[in-house]
Write an enzyme that holds these catalytic residues in place. Sequence first.
Site, PDB file in Angstrom:
ATOM      1  N   GLY A   1      23.210  56.886  64.692  1.00 52.63           N
ATOM      2  CA  GLY A   1      24.755  56.696  64.155  1.00 52.63           C
ATOM      3  C   GLY A   1      24.617  55.534  63.551  1.00 52.63           C
ATOM      4  O   GLY A   1      23.569  54.854  62.883  1.00 52.63           O
TER       5      GLY A   1
ATOM      6  N   GLU B   1      22.192  45.391  62.875  1.00 49.32           N
ATOM      7  CA  GLU B   1      23.404  44.914  63.390  1.00 49.32           C
ATOM      8  C   GLU B   1      22.931  44.532  64.797  1.00 49.32           C
ATOM      9  O   GLU B   1      22.290  45.312  65.634  1.00 49.32           O
ATOM     10  CB  GLU B   1      24.427  46.133  63.564  1.00 49.32           C
ATOM     11  CG  GLU B   1      25.832  45.737  63.053  1.00 49.32           C
ATOM     12  CD  GLU B   1      26.778  46.883  63.078  1.00 49.32           C
ATOM     13  OE1 GLU B   1      26.889  47.781  62.174  1.00 49.32           O
ATOM     14  OE2 GLU B   1      27.625  46.970  63.831  1.00 49.32           O
TER      15      GLU B   1
ATOM     16  N   VAL C   1      26.503  42.021  56.084  1.00 49.87           N
ATOM     17  CA  VAL C   1      25.382  41.401  55.376  1.00 49.87           C
ATOM     18  C   VAL C   1      25.544  40.407  54.634  1.00 49.87           C
ATOM     19  O   VAL C   1      24.573  39.243  54.766  1.00 49.87           O
ATOM     20  CB  VAL C   1      25.034  42.652  54.018  1.00 49.87           C
ATOM     21  CG1 VAL C   1      24.021  42.047  53.014  1.00 49.87           C
ATOM     22  CG2 VAL C   1      24.724  44.013  54.686  1.00 49.87           C
TER      23      VAL C   1
ATOM     24  N   GLU D   1      18.323  44.389  52.094  1.00 49.39           N
ATOM     25  CA  GLU D   1      18.114  43.573  53.055  1.00 49.39           C
ATOM     26  C   GLU D   1      18.027  44.654  54.254  1.00 49.39           C
ATOM     27  O   GLU D   1      18.112  45.558  53.891  1.00 49.39           O
ATOM     28  CB  GLU D   1      19.427  43.205  53.426  1.00 49.39           C
ATOM     29  CG  GLU D   1      20.890  43.839  53.491  1.00 49.39           C
ATOM     30  CD  GLU D   1      21.000  44.669  54.655  1.00 49.39           C
ATOM     31  OE1 GLU D   1      20.448  44.088  55.785  1.00 49.39           O
ATOM     32  OE2 GLU D   1      21.531  45.644  54.868  1.00 49.39           O
TER      33      GLU D   1
ATOM     34  N   CYS E   1      24.682  52.544  58.683  1.00 57.18           N
ATOM     35  CA  CYS E   1      23.746  52.718  57.742  1.00 57.18           C
ATOM     36  C   CYS E   1      23.041  54.003  57.574  1.00 57.18           C
ATOM     37  O   CYS E   1      22.974  54.658  56.802  1.00 57.18           O
ATOM     38  CB  CYS E   1      22.733  51.503  57.841  1.00 57.18           C
ATOM     39  SG  CYS E   1      23.072  50.044  57.378  1.00 57.18           S
TER      40      CYS E   1
ATOM     41  N   THR F   1      29.256  49.469  49.965  1.00 51.66           N
ATOM     42  CA  THR F   1      28.861  50.626  49.504  1.00 51.66           C
ATOM     43  C   THR F   1      29.122  51.985  50.248  1.00 51.66           C
ATOM     44  O   THR F   1      28.193  52.742  50.612  1.00 51.66           O
ATOM     45  CB  THR F   1      27.709  50.942  49.038  1.00 51.66           C
ATOM     46  OG1 THR F   1      26.492  50.562  49.930  1.00 51.66           O
ATOM     47  CG2 THR F   1      27.273  49.538  47.935  1.00 51.66           C
TER      48      THR F   1
ATOM     49  N   ARG G   1      31.241  52.898  64.270  1.00 53.81           N
ATOM     50  CA  ARG G   1      31.250  53.726  62.877  1.00 53.81           C
ATOM     51  C   ARG G   1      30.115  54.667  63.320  1.00 53.81           C
ATOM     52  O   ARG G   1      29.057  54.419  63.592  1.00 53.81           O
ATOM     53  CB  ARG G   1      30.970  52.743  61.858  1.00 53.81           C
ATOM     54  CG  ARG G   1      32.229  52.080  61.377  1.00 53.81           C
ATOM     55  CD  ARG G   1      31.988  51.074  60.177  1.00 53.81           C
ATOM     56  NE  ARG G   1      30.990  50.154  60.581  1.00 53.81           N
ATOM     57  CZ  ARG G   1      30.713  49.028  59.791  1.00 53.81           C
ATOM     58  NH1 ARG G   1      30.830  49.277  58.712  1.00 53.81           N
ATOM     59  NH2 ARG G   1      29.795  47.985  60.172  1.00 53.81           N
TER      60      ARG G   1
HETATM   61  C1  UDX Z   1      19.616  50.138  60.591  1.00 54.86           C
HETATM   62  C2  UDX Z   1      18.448  49.647  60.290  1.00 54.86           C
HETATM   63  O1  UDX Z   1      17.362  49.231  61.283  1.00 54.86           O
HETATM   64  C3  UDX Z   1      18.193  48.160  59.422  1.00 54.86           C
HETATM   65  O2  UDX Z   1      16.885  47.824  58.864  1.00 54.86           O
HETATM   66  C4  UDX Z   1      19.177  48.464  58.095  1.00 54.86           C
HETATM   67  O3  UDX Z   1      19.335  47.163  57.440  1.00 54.86           O
HETATM   68  C5  UDX Z   1      20.553  49.066  58.541  1.00 54.86           C
HETATM   69  O4  UDX Z   1      20.400  50.204  59.402  1.00 54.86           O
HETATM   70  P1  UDX Z   1      21.497  49.399  62.441  1.00 54.86           P
HETATM   71  O5  UDX Z   1      22.319  50.386  61.848  1.00 54.86           O
HETATM   72  O6  UDX Z   1      22.051  48.071  62.964  1.00 54.86           O
HETATM   73  O7  UDX Z   1      20.064  49.256  61.595  1.00 54.86           O
HETATM   74  O8  UDX Z   1      20.894  50.340  63.780  1.00 54.86           O
HETATM   75  P2  UDX Z   1      19.433  50.463  64.465  1.00 54.86           P
HETATM   76  O9  UDX Z   1      19.005  49.541  65.466  1.00 54.86           O
HETATM   77  O10 UDX Z   1      18.385  50.912  63.387  1.00 54.86           O
HETATM   78  O11 UDX Z   1      19.823  51.871  65.011  1.00 54.86           O
HETATM   79  C6  UDX Z   1      20.359  53.046  64.397  1.00 54.86           C
HETATM   80  C7  UDX Z   1      20.695  54.207  65.195  1.00 54.86           C
HETATM   81  O12 UDX Z   1      19.381  54.767  65.607  1.00 54.86           O
HETATM   82  C8  UDX Z   1      21.331  53.956  66.511  1.00 54.86           C
HETATM   83  O13 UDX Z   1      22.422  55.109  66.696  1.00 54.86           O
HETATM   84  C9  UDX Z   1      20.472  53.978  67.442  1.00 54.86           C
HETATM   85  O14 UDX Z   1      20.943  54.179  68.641  1.00 54.86           O
HETATM   86  C10 UDX Z   1      19.425  55.025  67.116  1.00 54.86           C
HETATM   87  N1  UDX Z   1      17.992  54.902  67.660  1.00 54.86           N
HETATM   88  C11 UDX Z   1      17.368  53.843  67.244  1.00 54.86           C
HETATM   89  C12 UDX Z   1      17.644  55.932  68.463  1.00 54.86           C
HETATM   90  O15 UDX Z   1      18.336  56.668  68.856  1.00 54.86           O
HETATM   91  N2  UDX Z   1      16.288  55.628  68.890  1.00 54.86           N
HETATM   92  C13 UDX Z   1      15.476  54.542  68.553  1.00 54.86           C
HETATM   93  O16 UDX Z   1      14.200  54.502  68.873  1.00 54.86           O
HETATM   94  C14 UDX Z   1      16.115  53.643  67.551  1.00 54.86           C
END
Ligand code: UDX
Length: 435
Positions: free
Chosen positions: A260, A156, A12, A152, A263, A87, A330
């Site tokens: 996963g 990622e 972040v 925010e 977040c 956190t 993670r």
């Molecule tokens: C997320 C939020 O999108 C972001 O706004 C916040 O600030 C941090 O957490 P991130 O953890 O980087 O971002 O990943 P993201 O692209 O959102 O995907 C999270 C998980 O959901 C991944 O395991 C991904 O494979 C899964 N996912 C996402 C799905 O299985 N299907 C989808 O349609 C979208």
Amino acid sequence: MLKVAIIGTGYVGLPTGVGLAELGNQVVCVDKIEDKINKLNQGKLTLYEDGLEELFKKNVKSGMLKFTTDTKSAVEDADIVMLAVGTPPHPITKEADLKYIYAAAEELAKYLTGYTVVATKSTVPVGTGDEVEAIIHKTNPKADFDVVSLPEFLREGFAIHDFFNPDRIVIGYESEKAKEVLLKLYQPFVGKCQFLCVKRRSSETIKYASNAFLAMKIHYINEMADFCEAAGADVREVAKGMGLDSRIGAKFLNPGPGYGGSCFPKDTNAMAQMGKKYGTPLHLIETTIAENDNRKARIGQRVIATIKDHPQGKIAVLGLAFKGGTDDCRESPAIDIIKEMIKYSRNIMVYDPKALENAKSILNNTVHYAETITEACSGADVAVILTEWEDFKKLDLDHLKSIMKSPKIVDMRNMLNGEDVIKHGFQYQCVGRKL
Ligand code: UDX
């Protein structure tokens, strides 16, 4: 131009610091880890984000972006101090552990001079702003400051893209003066995205409520996928049909092995705990958490079932990162699925184009590691795709068939053209439709 100090240089803090410097602010990023700051001061990035390096180098060169371990020098001049420390979930209670936030608040309080806005960027439970305010006041009763919540929403792998193209900027404030300072900071986005200025507790809730909703949306489509498989429908068509309704929206309707990352699992758990704390249980979120976990175990079982006739058979796993485009393992569903399969098989070979090293530190010697797709799949009785890497879309099916012992693919990210895979003589399973 504003002077901004950012405490914490992780996923972040660092992209935010680089982004704010690029917008013309004087930014100093602070971290306790000396090695990290030394690297950054030598012009070396400590994490990978698409597009980060170029902007990082440019702003270091122009002197707009600086790094230090010395909180005092960064904070005493700052108009805004941002808290962007971790956190992590508490290992037992699963609540967000706020020890880093509180320690940072206590430390920065000592060095505040002039009017300063302290903004919480980290994802923090409702009421943390009040706590931070109390800590600063107790440590330095003379300090002239306000605390705001500034959640925010960076993904990622897309942090720089998301920084410059936000859907909305949320400012949680209790004082007009603080709000005006932040509106000045985000002035370049006026007319480009929505601004939402709300009560500080609402802002803290927005971040959790958004992430929990997205996690539920993913889980919903995963359940629909299971239903479609059983009922003879095709989840891709169903998702498309749902997404065309603008009230639902097409994004985050890709079924897969479960959500996963650093977040969603952390924030859904923290939100569920908050619900309990306030006596308003959040049943939808609680069910999402439990069923997302069960899903990973079920997928492990599903892969094991494909080799039931030769239980010693080799399982090739393609993909370990929690999503494509990152080396981050993670809370990766791939890791939990492998952990389930390990209960039944010690003949698992894993491959990932970026995440192999991170996976090694979690899975140790419970699996074998492959440097290439070919090495992973040679002699395998089944290949299972768990992360959506572009490389897997381009698999050479003839070659794969010639090196595998039995041609079976379990595609948990719907990466491949199933009809084509079957034409090449494979047994094929994917998510949300039966072929
Ligand atoms: C997320 C939020 O999108 C972001 O706004 C916040 O600030 C941090 O957490 P991130 O953890 O980087 O971002 O990943 P993201 O692209 O959102 O995907 C999270 C998980 O959901 C991944 O395991 C991904 O494979 C899964 N996912 C996402 C799905 O299985 N299907 C989808 O349609 C979208």
